[in-house]
Design a protein around this motif. Structure first.
Motif, PDB file in Angstrom:
ATOM      1  N   GLN A  27       0.654  -1.342  -0.255  1.00 51.81           N
ATOM      2  CA  GLN A  27      -0.162  -0.005   0.138  1.00 51.81           C
ATOM      3  C   GLN A  27       0.555   1.510  -0.239  1.00 51.81           C
ATOM      4  OE1 GLN A  27      -2.600   0.211  -0.611  1.00 51.81           O
ATOM      5  NE2 GLN A  27      -3.976   1.655   0.902  1.00 51.81           N
ATOM      6  N   LEU A  69       2.477   1.332  -3.319  1.00 48.78           N
ATOM      7  CA  LEU A  69       1.639   2.265  -4.350  1.00 48.78           C
ATOM      8  C   LEU A  69       1.239   3.294  -4.639  1.00 48.78           C
ATOM      9  CD1 LEU A  69      -0.551   1.601  -6.572  1.00 48.78           C
ATOM     10  CD2 LEU A  69      -2.350   0.683  -4.562  1.00 48.78           C
ATOM     11  N   GLY A  70       1.120   3.814  -3.077  1.00 50.49           N
ATOM     12  CA  GLY A  70       0.693   5.260  -2.324  1.00 50.49           C
ATOM     13  C   GLY A  70       2.423   6.098  -3.352  1.00 50.49           C
ATOM     14  N   ASP A 108       0.579  -3.278  -7.319  1.00 55.62           N
ATOM     15  CA  ASP A 108      -0.836  -3.299  -7.124  1.00 55.62           C
ATOM     16  C   ASP A 108      -1.089  -5.406  -7.570  1.00 55.62           C
ATOM     17  OD1 ASP A 108      -3.810  -3.922  -7.267  1.00 55.62           O
ATOM     18  OD2 ASP A 108      -4.209  -2.575  -9.261  1.00 55.62           O
ATOM     19  N   TRP A 113      -6.890   7.130  -7.858  1.00 56.06           N
ATOM     20  CA  TRP A 113      -6.206   7.236  -5.816  1.00 56.06           C
ATOM     21  C   TRP A 113      -7.444   5.781  -5.788  1.00 56.06           C
ATOM     22  CZ3 TRP A 113      -2.619   7.965  -3.447  1.00 56.06           C
ATOM     23  CH2 TRP A 113      -1.487   9.070  -3.986  1.00 56.06           C
ATOM     24  N   PHE A 137      -6.178   2.831  -4.567  1.00 58.91           N
ATOM     25  CA  PHE A 137      -5.638   3.000  -3.501  1.00 58.91           C
ATOM     26  C   PHE A 137      -6.521   2.812  -2.282  1.00 58.91           C
ATOM     27  CE2 PHE A 137      -4.063   5.484   0.110  1.00 58.91           C
ATOM     28  CZ  PHE A 137      -2.241   5.475   0.197  1.00 58.91           C
ATOM     29  N   HIS A 155      -7.868  -0.411  -1.852  1.00 56.97           N
ATOM     30  CA  HIS A 155      -6.796  -1.740  -0.798  1.00 56.97           C
ATOM     31  C   HIS A 155      -7.061  -1.158   0.490  1.00 56.97           C
ATOM     32  CE1 HIS A 155      -4.134  -3.192  -4.840  1.00 56.97           C
ATOM     33  NE2 HIS A 155      -5.640  -2.791  -4.822  1.00 56.97           N
TER      34      HIS A 155
END
Length: 223
Positions: free
Chosen positions: A119, A122-123, A138, A180, A183, A186
């Protein structure tokens, strides 16, 4: 997570973002481009396939590959999947096994830290608008989810489907207005797993898959 194709896709993405390859421009011929990047034409084709799924280029058979900025939202311009498999069938397959993986992962206390790492990655990638890297993180999230289920057979199914799953994960990022959302979805899955709530984890990933399909304008029949 890096491969020659991933590295090539990132290099081409940088050239597009920097303006070296302008919107509407044709990329150099594959032979010269492969030599420039120091990779085989097979790896280059794989990289171009990644970028096409992300909405950064479009391949016109017999004419070449062109830079494009498109937002898939009606399902009419979704590029073909590996071996011509439709995105609807891949999402339907994922809808069958991924909720089971999330539900099982919620029963394991060691799940959250490993998922939170993906996470965070990904951010960071989304903040930089690095869609190639975002799609890699991802995929890592969904692979770890299968691993954390504790079921080796389930993990094997995910690993065998990696190419198809990776393709389906890239597609929603082509809808640049909604990048987004992955995100946030998730995050909801991770929270349910952290709470040890198997039912909520299952529901959260089902919602994620339906919304991801919606971002590219497709629908699939739910089992």
């Amino acid at each position: 997570m890096s491969t020659l194709a991933n590295a090539a896709a990132q290099a081409l993405q940088r050239r597009i973002v920097s303006g070296e390859y302008l919107q509407g421009a044709r990329l150099p011929p594959q032979r010269s481009l492969a030599m420039d990047l120091g990779i085989s034409r097979t790896s280059l084709r794989e990289a171009i396939s990644m970028l096409e799924a992300l909405g950064l280029v479009h391949a016109h058979p017999g004419r070449g590959v062109y830079v494009t900025q498109r937002s898939m939202n009606d399902g009419s311009n979704v590029p073909k999947g590996p071996e011509g498999v439709s995105p609807e069938s891949i999402f339907q397959l994922r809808y069958i096994f991924e909720p089971a993986a999330a539900s099982l992962a919620a029963k394991r206390a060691d799940s959250v830290d490993q998922l939170q790492e993906t996470q965070d990655g990904l951010g960071n990638a989304l903040q930089k608008l690095d869609l190639v890297r975002a799609a890699e993180w991802d995929l890592e999230f969904h692979q770890r989810l299968a691993m954390l289920s504790g079921n080796p057979s389930l993990l094997e199914v995910v690993q065998q489907s990696q190419i198809k799953v990776g393709y389906s994960l890239r597609l929603p990022f082509a809808n640049t207005r909604r990048i987004w959302e992955t995100f946030d979805e998730h995050g909801a899955i991770i929270k349910a797993i952290a709470d040890g709530d198997s039912d909520l984890a299952r529901a959260a990933i089902q919602k994620h898959l339906l919304l991801a399909a919606d971002r590219i304008g497709i629908r699939f029949e739910q089992p």
